[in-house]
Write a protein that holds these residues in place. Sequence first.
Motif, PDB file in Angstrom:
ATOM      1  N   PRO A 178     -42.785 -31.626 -25.039  1.00  0.00           N
ATOM      2  CA  PRO A 178     -42.214 -32.455 -26.110  1.00  0.00           C
ATOM      3  C   PRO A 178     -43.120 -33.645 -26.390  1.00  0.00           C
ATOM      4  CG  PRO A 178     -41.002 -32.752 -24.049  1.00  0.00           C
ATOM      5  CD  PRO A 178     -41.950 -31.616 -23.818  1.00  0.00           C
ATOM      6  N   ALA A 179     -43.151 -34.064 -27.657  1.00  0.00           N
ATOM      7  CA  ALA A 179     -44.065 -35.144 -28.030  1.00  0.00           C
ATOM      8  C   ALA A 179     -43.514 -35.952 -29.194  1.00  0.00           C
ATOM      9  CB  ALA A 179     -45.442 -34.586 -28.393  1.00  0.00           C
ATOM     10  N   MET A 180     -43.830 -37.235 -29.182  1.00  0.00           N
ATOM     11  CA  MET A 180     -43.621 -38.094 -30.339  1.00  0.00           C
ATOM     12  C   MET A 180     -44.858 -37.982 -31.224  1.00  0.00           C
ATOM     13  SD  MET A 180     -42.770 -42.204 -30.542  1.00  0.00           S
ATOM     14  CE  MET A 180     -44.363 -42.781 -29.876  1.00  0.00           C
ATOM     15  N   ILE A 181     -44.652 -37.638 -32.488  1.00  0.00           N
ATOM     16  CA  ILE A 181     -45.747 -37.478 -33.436  1.00  0.00           C
ATOM     17  C   ILE A 181     -45.669 -38.617 -34.452  1.00  0.00           C
ATOM     18  CG2 ILE A 181     -46.874 -35.910 -35.042  1.00  0.00           C
ATOM     19  CD1 ILE A 181     -46.566 -34.743 -32.232  1.00  0.00           C
ATOM     20  N   ALA A 182     -46.768 -39.325 -34.636  1.00  0.00           N
ATOM     21  CA  ALA A 182     -46.812 -40.428 -35.593  1.00  0.00           C
ATOM     22  C   ALA A 182     -47.804 -40.103 -36.704  1.00  0.00           C
ATOM     23  CB  ALA A 182     -47.218 -41.730 -34.903  1.00  0.00           C
ATOM     24  N   SER A 183     -47.382 -40.303 -37.945  1.00  0.00           N
ATOM     25  CA  SER A 183     -48.252 -40.054 -39.100  1.00  0.00           C
ATOM     26  C   SER A 183     -49.204 -41.223 -39.310  1.00  0.00           C
ATOM     27  CB  SER A 183     -47.412 -39.872 -40.362  1.00  0.00           C
ATOM     28  OG  SER A 183     -46.498 -38.806 -40.222  1.00  0.00           O
ATOM     29  N   VAL A 184     -50.479 -40.926 -39.415  1.00  0.00           N
ATOM     30  CA  VAL A 184     -51.487 -41.917 -39.769  1.00  0.00           C
ATOM     31  C   VAL A 184     -51.777 -41.750 -41.259  1.00  0.00           C
ATOM     32  CG1 VAL A 184     -53.838 -42.738 -39.355  1.00  0.00           C
ATOM     33  CG2 VAL A 184     -52.467 -41.829 -37.452  1.00  0.00           C
ATOM     34  N   LEU A 219     -58.991 -41.434 -38.569  1.00  0.00           N
ATOM     35  CA  LEU A 219     -58.234 -42.633 -38.215  1.00  0.00           C
ATOM     36  C   LEU A 219     -58.847 -43.925 -38.727  1.00  0.00           C
ATOM     37  CD1 LEU A 219     -57.488 -41.806 -34.460  1.00  0.00           C
ATOM     38  CD2 LEU A 219     -56.207 -41.085 -36.480  1.00  0.00           C
ATOM     39  N   LEU A 220     -60.156 -43.960 -38.912  1.00  0.00           N
ATOM     40  CA  LEU A 220     -60.846 -45.217 -39.193  1.00  0.00           C
ATOM     41  C   LEU A 220     -60.357 -45.835 -40.498  1.00  0.00           C
ATOM     42  CD1 LEU A 220     -63.068 -47.031 -38.011  1.00  0.00           C
ATOM     43  CD2 LEU A 220     -64.682 -45.874 -39.540  1.00  0.00           C
ATOM     44  N   GLY A 221     -59.856 -47.050 -40.390  1.00  0.00           N
ATOM     45  CA  GLY A 221     -59.357 -47.774 -41.549  1.00  0.00           C
ATOM     46  C   GLY A 221     -57.901 -47.522 -41.851  1.00  0.00           C
ATOM     47  N   HIS A 222     -57.279 -46.554 -41.176  1.00  0.00           N
ATOM     48  CA  HIS A 222     -55.917 -46.155 -41.488  1.00  0.00           C
ATOM     49  C   HIS A 222     -54.976 -46.546 -40.344  1.00  0.00           C
ATOM     50  CE1 HIS A 222     -58.156 -44.255 -44.553  1.00  0.00           C
ATOM     51  NE2 HIS A 222     -58.570 -43.237 -43.821  1.00  0.00           N
ATOM     52  N   ALA A 223     -53.666 -46.281 -40.517  1.00  0.00           N
ATOM     53  CA  ALA A 223     -52.698 -46.782 -39.534  1.00  0.00           C
ATOM     54  C   ALA A 223     -51.396 -46.008 -39.614  1.00  0.00           C
ATOM     55  CB  ALA A 223     -52.427 -48.277 -39.778  1.00  0.00           C
ATOM     56  N   VAL A 224     -50.567 -46.191 -38.573  1.00  0.00           N
ATOM     57  CA  VAL A 224     -49.171 -45.751 -38.583  1.00  0.00           C
ATOM     58  C   VAL A 224     -48.372 -46.905 -39.183  1.00  0.00           C
ATOM     59  CG1 VAL A 224     -47.220 -44.973 -37.188  1.00  0.00           C
ATOM     60  CG2 VAL A 224     -49.573 -44.373 -36.517  1.00  0.00           C
ATOM     61  N   ARG A 225     -47.656 -46.651 -40.279  1.00  0.00           N
ATOM     62  CA  ARG A 225     -47.082 -47.742 -41.068  1.00  0.00           C
ATOM     63  C   ARG A 225     -45.552 -47.731 -41.009  1.00  0.00           C
ATOM     64  NH1 ARG A 225     -51.592 -49.455 -43.883  1.00  0.00           N
ATOM     65  NH2 ARG A 225     -53.213 -47.857 -43.981  1.00  0.00           N
ATOM     66  N   ALA A 256     -49.600 -50.059 -37.158  1.00  0.00           N
ATOM     67  CA  ALA A 256     -50.239 -49.878 -35.854  1.00  0.00           C
ATOM     68  C   ALA A 256     -51.557 -49.142 -36.054  1.00  0.00           C
ATOM     69  CB  ALA A 256     -49.327 -49.090 -34.924  1.00  0.00           C
ATOM     70  N   ALA A 257     -52.656 -49.785 -35.651  1.00  0.00           N
ATOM     71  CA  ALA A 257     -53.983 -49.202 -35.842  1.00  0.00           C
ATOM     72  C   ALA A 257     -54.366 -48.249 -34.714  1.00  0.00           C
ATOM     73  CB  ALA A 257     -55.025 -50.305 -35.959  1.00  0.00           C
ATOM     74  N   LEU A 258     -53.631 -48.267 -33.594  1.00  0.00           N
ATOM     75  CA  LEU A 258     -53.737 -47.322 -32.471  1.00  0.00           C
ATOM     76  C   LEU A 258     -54.793 -47.685 -31.435  1.00  0.00           C
ATOM     77  CD1 LEU A 258     -53.249 -43.944 -34.367  1.00  0.00           C
ATOM     78  CD2 LEU A 258     -51.531 -45.318 -33.184  1.00  0.00           C
ATOM     79  N   LEU A 266     -59.372 -51.940 -39.674  1.00  0.00           N
ATOM     80  CA  LEU A 266     -58.234 -51.575 -40.514  1.00  0.00           C
ATOM     81  C   LEU A 266     -58.390 -52.112 -41.936  1.00  0.00           C
ATOM     82  CD1 LEU A 266     -55.405 -50.278 -40.615  1.00  0.00           C
ATOM     83  CD2 LEU A 266     -54.472 -52.511 -39.975  1.00  0.00           C
ATOM     84  N   ARG A 267     -58.159 -51.258 -42.923  1.00  0.00           N
ATOM     85  CA  ARG A 267     -58.196 -51.669 -44.320  1.00  0.00           C
ATOM     86  C   ARG A 267     -56.841 -52.251 -44.709  1.00  0.00           C
ATOM     87  NH1 ARG A 267     -60.694 -45.874 -46.154  1.00  0.00           N
ATOM     88  NH2 ARG A 267     -62.677 -46.060 -45.044  1.00  0.00           N
ATOM     89  N   LEU A 268     -56.881 -53.326 -45.477  1.00  0.00           N
ATOM     90  CA  LEU A 268     -55.657 -54.033 -45.839  1.00  0.00           C
ATOM     91  C   LEU A 268     -55.294 -53.776 -47.295  1.00  0.00           C
ATOM     92  CD1 LEU A 268     -56.419 -57.469 -44.145  1.00  0.00           C
ATOM     93  CD2 LEU A 268     -55.127 -55.541 -43.185  1.00  0.00           C
ATOM     94  N   PRO A 269     -53.994 -53.692 -47.603  1.00  0.00           N
ATOM     95  CA  PRO A 269     -53.580 -53.548 -49.000  1.00  0.00           C
ATOM     96  C   PRO A 269     -54.055 -54.756 -49.811  1.00  0.00           C
ATOM     97  CG  PRO A 269     -51.753 -53.100 -47.509  1.00  0.00           C
ATOM     98  CD  PRO A 269     -52.856 -53.663 -46.672  1.00  0.00           C
ATOM     99  N   PRO A 270     -54.478 -54.559 -51.046  1.00  0.00           N
ATOM    100  CA  PRO A 270     -54.985 -55.680 -51.857  1.00  0.00           C
ATOM    101  C   PRO A 270     -53.925 -56.724 -52.181  1.00  0.00           C
ATOM    102  CG  PRO A 270     -54.781 -53.671 -53.171  1.00  0.00           C
ATOM    103  CD  PRO A 270     -54.575 -53.276 -51.744  1.00  0.00           C
ATOM    104  N   SER A 271     -52.645 -56.390 -52.028  1.00  0.00           N
ATOM    105  CA  SER A 271     -51.572 -57.333 -52.344  1.00  0.00           C
ATOM    106  C   SER A 271     -51.298 -58.335 -51.221  1.00  0.00           C
ATOM    107  CB  SER A 271     -50.279 -56.575 -52.646  1.00  0.00           C
ATOM    108  OG  SER A 271     -49.881 -55.798 -51.508  1.00  0.00           O
TER     109      SER A 271
END
Length: 351
Positions: A178-184, A219-225, A256-258, A266-271
């Motif tokens: 069993p595993a917890m799966i997180a979307s990046v 993964l680079l620049g992305h995150a679990v949001r 979470a950048a992991l 990590l890339r940030l939203p422009p807002s």
Amino acid sequence: MARDAAELSRRLARDAEAVCRHYLPNGRRQGQYWTVGDARNSPGRSMFVRLKGPEAGPGAAGHWTDAATAEHGDLLDVIRESCSLTSFGDVAEEARRFLSLPRVEPVAAINPAPARVATGSPEAARRLIAMAQPIRGTPVEAYLASRCILPVHDAGALRYHPRCYYRPDDGGPAQRRPAMIASVTDLQGRITGAHRTWLAPDGSGKAAVTTPRRAMGNLLGHAVRFGAAEDVLVVGEGIETILSLRAALPGMPMAAALSANHLAALRLPPSVRRLYVARDTDAAGDRAVATQAELATSAGIEVLTLSPRHGDFNDDLTAHGLDNLRAAIRPQIAPEDVARFLLNGGARSCS
């Protein structure tokens, strides 16, 4: 291929109960049916597999329906879902292994099927996430509760897979755990990768394996949001760290950048106009905070650092409880965000 699938399906249906006992052990027989939560072997009773009936057509043995989702299929579908397989060739090979049939060597086709998805690719990550299920009532909820994270706000990025493949570091045979799966995801919400945390069967902690956490994909620049970022955002390394802060600040968007290296990139939203960087108290964490702060500041973003008392904010939550965590965070955030995000709930302990 169609004739091969039909023949394998008929052979499996001749001993449907044995197939169900092997691939759906979380279920049980009820009269002429095998009942289970779903084709991925989740506990429950919404899926019904017919154990007796004709070889083909309406009411055939091995046909199943999931009353909760209206999905239906045959025993080849059960093998595909319960074993987390993606190609018919792999499903057929597993079915032949179960039936003790000789392996069929592939024959070149005039129009060959697309190449199998590469292990660890973004596409493989997307397929894994698609095969997982919501975390409600699963060992993922139990695991997070054991870390004093309850409830989980905006948990759509988290999924549960009951039989996720784990390949030991020593090259041993793959195991299903069993595993917890997180979307990046990227800034547009596209899935670029997945993070897996293998768990103990009851969710009481991580699995007793050498590397219970692994990531796959881009993964680079992305995150679990968690939550949609607008002008304010909290970023940090681990999923449990971010979820601990999310328990104290349930309305504040977080990511979470992991890892420390990925946090720095990590890339940030422009807002975003104000960025909170949650640090882990180690050298790598300090470097990541400094790098991300420099990049954000150069883009005109106000940067504030959130510092835990212990190694990370989940350590603080488990050691001192939610109210104490809120009290420790309060002086570290901007006054306008205190009124906007910091809620004062009742005391909650974690035993």
